[in-house]
Scaffold this active site. Structure first.
Site: not given
Length: 251
Positions: A11, A130
């Site tokens: 990330d 997600d």
């Protein structure tokens, strides 16, 4: 049977690798190019880089980072974050990425999946989902896990496949960063419904969790972050463990 893949996820925030818990409380994990090069040498099958705060300026910065990554690693890598239209995909592929991952943009504009598949091929289009387990439902979220939608995991994954997605990257927000194992029941359900590869994400803490994602979750690949970034699990050791457990992996 195809070999199962191990995929470190990086990330990216402000040009650095970060890692959070349940999508918040981020801490610095190192230089994304150096980490990627290390994982490539250690035997990672692929890498995923996600620009988690993709502002307009961030996208420019990220494109340059993608060029640097491509110059230093020799395994396939996927990039995501700030992708809203075909020109974004073209920019990142031209910079050296092998695939793109779309999440919020796909939920807002499902036609984008078809456009990417038509112009660049399904193998380029990874649809990331997600989802948070809320009662008996898996609710899909936008904007890095911040905004709930009316979409449900299994129905949305099936639609994404029908529109041309090449892979589904499912992150369980419920399990993310907790290190207690992947969402194996949901993964197995996805694997049964879909005909494209499913990548497990969210929950890796021990080597056994990777094994379980393949055996119980029927995942095609397992993605993890902090256990790799902070040296808790070495990829070479993990792959040897999985091979000893009867899992087909590339050593």
């Amino acid at each position: 049977m195809l070999a199962k893949r191990i995929i470190p996820c990086l990330d990216i925030k402000d040009g650095k690798t970060v890692k959070g818990i349940n999508f918040v409380n981020f801490r610095d994990a190192g230089d994304p190019v150096e980490l990627g090069a290390r994982y490539s040498l250690e035997g990672a099958d692929e890498l995923v880089y996600l620009d988690i705060t993709a502002s307009h300026e961030g996208r420019k910065t990220f494109t340059e980072l993608v060029r640097r990554i491509a110059a230093h690693i020799n395994i396939p890598f996927t990039v995501g974050g700030g992708i809203h239209e075909l020109s974004d995909v073209d920019r990142l592929l031209s910079a050296g990425a092998d695939k793109v991952s779309i999440n919020s943009a796909a939920l807002r504009n499902p036609d984008l999946i078809e456009e990417i598949a038509r112009h660049f091929g399904s193998q380029v289009c990874v649809v990331a989902i997600d989802a948070n387990q809320e009662g008996d439902e898996w609710i899909c979220y936008l904007n890095g896990g911040r905004v709930p939608t009316d979409r449900r995991l299994f129905q949305w994954a099936s639609e994404a496949e029908s529109r041309g997605a090449g892979e589904i990257l499912f992150t369980s927000m419920t399990h993310d960063g907790v290190k207690e194992g992947y969402a194996n029941e949901a993964l197995a359900d996805l694997a049964e419904r879909l005909h494209i590869p499913v990548i497990a994400s969210g929950g890796a803490g021990r080597m056994e969790h990777f094994r379980d994602s393949f055996e119980r979750g029927k995942a095609d690949a397992a993605l993890a972050a902090s256990v790799f970034h902070f040296g808790e699990i070495r990829i070479g050791d993990l792959k040897q463990y999985l091979r000893n457990e009867g899992i087909n992996v590339r050593l």
